[in-house]
Design an enzyme around this catalytic site. Structure first.
Site, PDB file in Angstrom:
ATOM      1  N   HIS A  97      47.088  43.334  36.148  1.00 28.05           N
ATOM      2  CA  HIS A  97      46.161  42.777  37.134  1.00 28.05           C
ATOM      3  C   HIS A  97      45.834  43.828  38.200  1.00 28.05           C
ATOM      4  O   HIS A  97      46.696  44.612  38.586  1.00 28.05           O
ATOM      5  CB  HIS A  97      46.772  41.526  37.773  1.00 28.05           C
ATOM      6  CG  HIS A  97      45.773  40.748  38.566  1.00 28.05           C
ATOM      7  ND1 HIS A  97      45.393  41.122  39.829  1.00 28.05           N
ATOM      8  CD2 HIS A  97      45.038  39.648  38.257  1.00 28.05           C
ATOM      9  CE1 HIS A  97      44.476  40.276  40.274  1.00 28.05           C
ATOM     10  NE2 HIS A  97      44.242  39.375  39.329  1.00 28.05           N
TER      11      HIS A  97
ATOM     12  N   ASN B 296      45.555  31.811  37.352  1.00 29.47           N
ATOM     13  CA  ASN B 296      46.450  32.782  37.987  1.00 29.47           C
ATOM     14  C   ASN B 296      46.715  32.300  39.409  1.00 29.47           C
ATOM     15  O   ASN B 296      45.860  32.433  40.278  1.00 29.47           O
ATOM     16  CB  ASN B 296      45.768  34.160  37.989  1.00 29.47           C
ATOM     17  CG  ASN B 296      46.598  35.202  38.730  1.00 29.47           C
ATOM     18  OD1 ASN B 296      47.741  34.939  39.110  1.00 29.47           O
ATOM     19  ND2 ASN B 296      46.024  36.376  38.934  1.00 29.47           N
ATOM     20  N   TRP B 297      47.895  31.728  39.601  1.00 30.67           N
ATOM     21  CA  TRP B 297      48.212  31.156  40.911  1.00 30.67           C
ATOM     22  C   TRP B 297      48.633  32.217  41.923  1.00 30.67           C
ATOM     23  O   TRP B 297      48.875  31.911  43.078  1.00 30.67           O
ATOM     24  CB  TRP B 297      49.311  30.099  40.765  1.00 30.67           C
ATOM     25  CG  TRP B 297      48.821  28.796  40.193  1.00 30.67           C
ATOM     26  CD1 TRP B 297      47.544  28.491  39.794  1.00 30.67           C
ATOM     27  CD2 TRP B 297      49.595  27.604  39.980  1.00 30.67           C
ATOM     28  NE1 TRP B 297      47.478  27.204  39.349  1.00 30.67           N
ATOM     29  CE2 TRP B 297      48.714  26.628  39.447  1.00 30.67           C
ATOM     30  CE3 TRP B 297      50.931  27.281  40.176  1.00 30.67           C
ATOM     31  CZ2 TRP B 297      49.158  25.346  39.123  1.00 30.67           C
ATOM     32  CZ3 TRP B 297      51.371  26.007  39.845  1.00 30.67           C
ATOM     33  CH2 TRP B 297      50.485  25.045  39.329  1.00 30.67           C
ATOM     34  N   LYS B 298      48.795  33.446  41.480  1.00 30.24           N
ATOM     35  CA  LYS B 298      49.194  34.549  42.376  1.00 30.24           C
ATOM     36  C   LYS B 298      50.429  34.130  43.190  1.00 30.24           C
ATOM     37  O   LYS B 298      51.306  33.448  42.662  1.00 30.24           O
ATOM     38  CB  LYS B 298      48.009  34.943  43.253  1.00 30.24           C
ATOM     39  CG  LYS B 298      46.762  35.250  42.398  1.00 30.24           C
ATOM     40  CD  LYS B 298      45.682  35.937  43.144  1.00 30.24           C
ATOM     41  CE  LYS B 298      44.511  36.188  42.200  1.00 30.24           C
ATOM     42  NZ  LYS B 298      43.435  36.960  42.783  1.00 30.24           N
TER      43      LYS B 298
ATOM     44  N   GLY C 135      38.444  37.349  44.523  1.00 31.09           N
ATOM     45  CA  GLY C 135      38.739  36.763  45.826  1.00 31.09           C
ATOM     46  C   GLY C 135      37.672  36.987  46.879  1.00 31.09           C
ATOM     47  O   GLY C 135      37.897  36.732  48.058  1.00 31.09           O
TER      48      GLY C 135
ATOM     49  N   GLY D 116      41.464  32.568  39.685  1.00 27.76           N
ATOM     50  CA  GLY D 116      42.445  32.731  40.747  1.00 27.76           C
ATOM     51  C   GLY D 116      42.375  31.576  41.733  1.00 27.76           C
ATOM     52  O   GLY D 116      42.889  30.488  41.475  1.00 27.76           O
ATOM     53  N   GLY D 117      41.708  31.814  42.845  1.00 25.48           N
ATOM     54  CA  GLY D 117      41.678  30.838  43.944  1.00 25.48           C
ATOM     55  C   GLY D 117      41.356  29.417  43.498  1.00 25.48           C
ATOM     56  O   GLY D 117      42.034  28.456  43.907  1.00 25.48           O
TER      57      GLY D 117
ATOM     58  N   GLU E 186      37.837  41.804  34.839  1.00 25.76           N
ATOM     59  CA  GLU E 186      37.810  41.356  36.229  1.00 25.76           C
ATOM     60  C   GLU E 186      37.323  42.491  37.121  1.00 25.76           C
ATOM     61  O   GLU E 186      38.127  43.345  37.525  1.00 25.76           O
ATOM     62  CB  GLU E 186      39.212  40.933  36.682  1.00 25.76           C
ATOM     63  CG  GLU E 186      39.820  39.804  35.878  1.00 25.76           C
ATOM     64  CD  GLU E 186      40.861  39.042  36.678  1.00 25.76           C
ATOM     65  OE1 GLU E 186      40.716  37.832  36.826  1.00 25.76           O
ATOM     66  OE2 GLU E 186      41.808  39.672  37.180  1.00 25.76           O
TER      67      GLU E 186
ATOM     68  N   SER F   2      36.315  35.338  41.237  1.00 26.78           N
ATOM     69  CA  SER F   2      35.631  34.277  41.991  1.00 26.78           C
ATOM     70  C   SER F   2      35.002  33.216  41.095  1.00 26.78           C
ATOM     71  O   SER F   2      33.958  32.658  41.432  1.00 26.78           O
ATOM     72  CB  SER F   2      34.577  34.881  42.936  1.00 26.78           C
ATOM     73  OG  SER F   2      35.192  35.719  43.890  1.00 26.78           O
TER      74      SER F   2
ATOM     75  N   GLU G 145      45.540  43.632  41.279  1.00 34.50           N
ATOM     76  CA  GLU G 145      46.371  43.591  42.488  1.00 34.50           C
ATOM     77  C   GLU G 145      47.689  44.322  42.268  1.00 34.50           C
ATOM     78  O   GLU G 145      48.255  44.893  43.201  1.00 34.50           O
ATOM     79  CB  GLU G 145      46.584  42.126  42.912  1.00 34.50           C
ATOM     80  CG  GLU G 145      45.305  41.559  43.531  1.00 34.50           C
ATOM     81  CD  GLU G 145      45.151  40.058  43.439  1.00 34.50           C
ATOM     82  OE1 GLU G 145      46.116  39.358  43.072  1.00 34.50           O
ATOM     83  OE2 GLU G 145      44.036  39.584  43.726  1.00 34.50           O
TER      84      GLU G 145
HETATM   85  P1  PGA Z   1      39.791  34.889  42.027  1.00 39.17           P
HETATM   86  O1  PGA Z   1      40.935  35.719  41.294  1.00 39.17           O
HETATM   87  O2  PGA Z   1      39.301  33.851  41.045  1.00 39.17           O
HETATM   88  O3  PGA Z   1      40.448  34.297  43.233  1.00 39.17           O
HETATM   89  O4  PGA Z   1      38.710  35.859  42.371  1.00 39.17           O
HETATM   90  C1  PGA Z   1      40.850  36.042  39.924  1.00 39.17           C
HETATM   91  C2  PGA Z   1      42.021  36.875  39.528  1.00 39.17           C
HETATM   92  O5  PGA Z   1      42.484  37.690  40.329  1.00 39.17           O
HETATM   93  O6  PGA Z   1      42.533  36.754  38.401  1.00 39.17           O
END
Ligand code: PGA
Length: 289
Positions: free
Chosen positions: A101, A9-11, A193, A254-255, A187, A233, A103
């Site tokens: 998600h 997930n590159w956001k 994050g 994500g990150g 999640e 994370s 977010e």
């Molecule tokens: P993260 O994000 O690995 O940066 O914690 C995961 C996600 O939001 O899917």
């Protein structure tokens, strides 16, 4: 046997100018067989990523390439929705989509009901959905993590015919290459994050609770066919704890998914899990080319 999946997930990172090269680098360095790889860039980078992932240098020894996913989709098929993207518009650009998600629940006030409508729109367009669920820190501390996730699942899937997500035998046979219609990503919001991760055992307990809920909602095989990923994370250093749990089928990253080294490490470890599962099931490794 459930798919082992690593989804990136590159956001809101990358541009159409640089996303293709990053995707190709990740694809070329993560050619471990047995793992379904999915990269979910921003909408405007979908075409660049799709085009970059055509070609043999990203194909694993089992013949699997890297799939492309979107990070969101609108629940209506078309209409006066400025700035939104319908599922049918994604066809040809993406074959997967992330739905619900945390977010987006937080920033776009997405409700479980709305998320359910997005899921159905995605399925109607032939997109494979990753449905995200997870509790807040105070909810876990209050011992309510499982009830929160059960409510999210029930809210999103209520009124949805579970048969929508089941596959014919031929589709199931092909699923090792293309993936199932529905995947759940657990999640915990406090782990996204933050550098904090859930314990593997807690994530596995949640995966079991998720399948119990799916069974209650009428999913075939008591939800056993639905992959459950862990997200929050995840790095190449933390992934093993989750892959050690038979109830967990991979990760939504994500990150770390923006870093080719990290993705290579995560997919390599997921490949060990996939190989162990195949061995346990007595399946000989697929064709190599
Ligand atoms: P993260 O994000 O690995 O940066 O914690 C995961 C996600 O939001 O899917």
């Amino acid at each position: 046997m459930r798919n082992v999946i690593v989804a990136a997930n590159w956001k809101m990172h990358t541009t159409p100018a640089d996303a293709g090269e990053l995707a190709r680098t990740i694809g070329a360095r993560s050619r471990t067989p047995g793992v379904l790889r999915v990269i979910c860039p921003p909408f405007v980078c979908l075409a660049a990523v799709r085009d970059a992932l055509v070609g043999p240098d990203v194909v694993a020894a089992d013949g699997n390439g890297v799939a492309v996913g979107a990070q969101n989709v609108h629940h209506e098929a078309a209409g006066a929705y400025t700035g939104e993207v319908a599922a049918t518009m994604l066809v040809g650009l993406a074959s997967w989509v992330i739905v619900g998600h945390s977010e987006r629940r937080r920033d776009a006030a997405e409700t479980d009901d709305l998320i359910g409508r997005k899921l159905r729109a995605a399925r109607a367009a032939g997109l494979r959905a990753i449905l995200c669920v997870g509790e807040q820190l105070d909810e876990r501390q209050a011992g309510r993590a499982e009830s929160v996730v059960e409510r999210q699942l029930g809210g999103a899937l209520a009124g949805t015919d579970p048969g929508l997500f089941s596959m014919t035998d031929a589709q199931a046979a092909a699923a090792s290459a293309v993936g199932p219609w529905l995947t759940i990503a657990y999640e915990p919001v406090w782990a996204i994050g933050t550098g904090l991760t859930a314990r593997g055992s807690d994530a596995a307990a949640m995966a079991t609770a998720i399948r119990v809920t799916l069974a209650r909602l009428g999913f075939p095989d008591a939800g056993e066919g639905v992959p459950v990923l862990y997200g929050g994370s995840v790095t190449s250093a933390s992934i093993d704890e989750f892959l050690a749990e038979p109830a967990i089928d991979g990760a939504l990253v994500g990150g770390a998914s923006l870093k080719p080294d990290e993705m290579a490490g995560i997919v390599a470890r997921a490949g060990l899990t996939a190989a162990a599962r195949r061995a346990q099931a007595g399946i000989v490794a697929g064709p190599t080319n």
